[in-house]
Design a protein around this motif. Structure first.
Motif: not given
Length: 520
Positions: A59-85
């Motif tokens: 669909q295009g580039r999906v943005a997330y922010g402000p991201v801290k290093a500690k947020d990264v595991p939760a982002l992967f859990d949520a499926g952010f590499i597929h642009g998920k909420p």
């Protein structure tokens, strides 16, 4: 399938942990066995949301922010590499209202491309302007720039085409193009963002300038406090040289243009073009008397184009899209767009590129989000430490060189610094004198001595000593500096001083009825 994840390498993003975020994303992807390519792009300029991470999706580039290093595991859990909420999700980057309302011409690629990838630059309309320029005569290139209405973005707002035409008309065996990248004004960072986020556009603009006026050597005079920009520029210059976009026989045209980066001396006054040239020649940064103009006798006594980063970085789109395309933006004699930098007491600091004509109020509230403290914005300084302070009654002024001149104010480099109602404007006036005293090259008496005397007189005013006499003395002193200084450092110091005194007299212990509403 490889997923591209964009994480800024911009120094402002690095300052809030972008490097740690990039490392965390790489480590998490590896641990989960996911194929992720991390692209280190420039910042989009939404600095209150840094580190802003983007993921390429269908669909295009999906943005997330402000991201801290500690947020990264939760982002992967949520499926952010597929642009998920996720709680940090900002949606499609291009649909973010703050970005969507802008008119990005000079900053068209910043935050989108890999800054040192020539392939990425070419894929996003890079070098189209230079290829067009190589088909034209020098006079035709200069006419295109002149017809676009482009004016210097460094402060003086002098028409770029006129400056180039002067250099073109000079007979000399050697000419130079010098980029003033000594970005020293408070609240400004657009030059840095271009150099770190899209260096090829500056290289292309300088090359076009060289081809236009017959200059074969260029120098980028870079602020000494910009180590990241230095590294990016040198890498991009090396890439451009290897690919035939710099050096001898550029793209088989028979034209030569070589480019080097030189680190500045660390003095504010070296932002003034003649002082810059002295420093570039290895001398102490002292202001030169004019005439002769640098366009006639500049670097090493040769005809020299001296332009700001934003001026030169805007040239490629003009040569690509045409003079009329650029001139169709803006108002009055202020054509095109201005990269505006929001700083100070604002909720949403960052870079906004808009056509001339937007108002201060729109920028402060629609983009800046109002004060970070939640208190009323009392004053705004536009144009760096030598810019006037504007009160709330002038917030509806459109950003236009001539409209600001009517207020005895300047747009300068486009930096806007906001202050809430806790600011003491007498202290700000004193700071203007102090800044001038510290940064003066010492060559002329009004600047060297006047600034020091100014601090002393402001101290008397705030202490209540010889009050009426001291107020008069500040005005007389300002008049001397304004009309007697050799360059803008001393000549513009009265702008912040008198605007503070005129618009905020109560901070100087004077009733509003006791002062003229205009600077004298």
């Amino acid at each position: 399938m490889v997923t591209k994840v964009y994480i800024p390498r911009d120094s402002s993003a690095l300052a809030v942990g972008a490097e740690k975020v990039a490392a965390a994303v790489a480590a998490e992807a590896k641990a989960r066995g996911l194929d992720v390519e991390i692209v280190r792009n420039g910042s989009r300029g939404l600095y209150w949301l840094e580190t802003m991470v983007e993921v390429a999706t269908e669909q295009g580039r999906v943005a997330y922010g402000p991201v801290k290093a500690k947020d990264v595991p939760a982002l992967f859990d949520a499926g952010f590499i597929h642009g998920k909420p996720h709680a940090l999700s900002l949606g499609l980057t291009e649909e973010i209202e703050w970005l969507k309302k802008q008119q990005r011409l000079t900053f068209a690629r910043v935050g989108i491309t890999d800054p040192v990838s020539l392939e990425d630059y070419l894929a996003h309309d890079g070098y189209k302007g230079m290829k067009n320029a190589l088909k034209l005569s020098g006079a035709e290139i200069v006419k295109t720039v002149t017809d676009s209405g482009l004016r210097g973005r460094g402060g003086a707002a002098f028409p770029t085409g006129i400056k180039w035409n002067t250099v073109l008309g000079c007979e000399s065996e050697q000419k130079y193009v010098v980029c003033n990248a000594d970005e020293g004004d408070s609240g400004t960072y657009s030059d840095r963002m271009i150099m770190e986020g899209d260096p090829f556009v500056l290289i292309e603009g300088m090359t076009i300038a060289g081809v236009a006026v017959g200059a074969t050597q260029g120098y980028i005079y870079l602020r000494s406090e910009y180590p990241h920009a230095l590294a990016v520029l040198n890498e991009a210059i090396e890439v451009a040289n290897k690919a035939g976009y710099l050096g001898e026989n550029i793209l088989g045209s028979g034209k030569t243009f070589k480019l080097e980066v030189r680190r500045a001396a660390g003095a504010y006054v070296c932002g003034e073009e003649t002082s810059l040239l002295e420093s570039l020649e290895g001398k102490r940064g002292l202001v030169r008397f004019k005439p002769p103009l640098p366009a006639i006798e500049g670097l090493f006594g040769k005809p020299t184009v001296v332009n700001n980063v934003i001026s030169l970085a805007t040239v490629p789109i003009i040569l690509d899209k045409g003079a009329q395309f650029y001139a169709d933006y803006g108002m009055g004699r202020s054509r095109g767009t201005l990269p505006i930098q929001l700083a100070g007491n604002l909720k949403q600091g960052g870079l906004v590129e808009l056509a001339f004509g937007a108002t201060l109020r729109e920028l402060l509230y629609d983009y800046g989000g109002g004060s970070a403290s939640g208190r009323p914005i009392r004053a705004v300084q536009v144009g760096g430490p030598l810019g006037a302070y504007l009160p709330e009654s002038q917030f509806d002024t459109p950003l236009d060189y001539e409209e600001f001149a009517k207020l005895w104010a300047v747009l300068g480099h486009g930096g806007i610094v906001a202050f809430d109602d806790t600011v003491d404007m007498a202290k700000m006036a004193r700071y203007a004198f102090e800044f001038c005293a510290v940064e003066s090259c010492g060559k002329c008496t009004p600047c060297r001595i006047g600034s020091t005397r100014g601090m002393e007189v402001i101290d008397k005013i705030t202490a209540g000593k010889d009050h009426a006499k001291s107020i008069t003395l500040v005005r007389d002193l300002s008049d001397t500096m304004l009309n007697g200084s050799l360059c803008a450092l001393g000549g513009m110091t009265p702008y912040p001083v008198l605007s503070a005194l005129n618009h905020f007299p109560e901070d100087f212990g004077v009733s509003s009825g006791g002062l003229s509403s205009e600077a004298k």
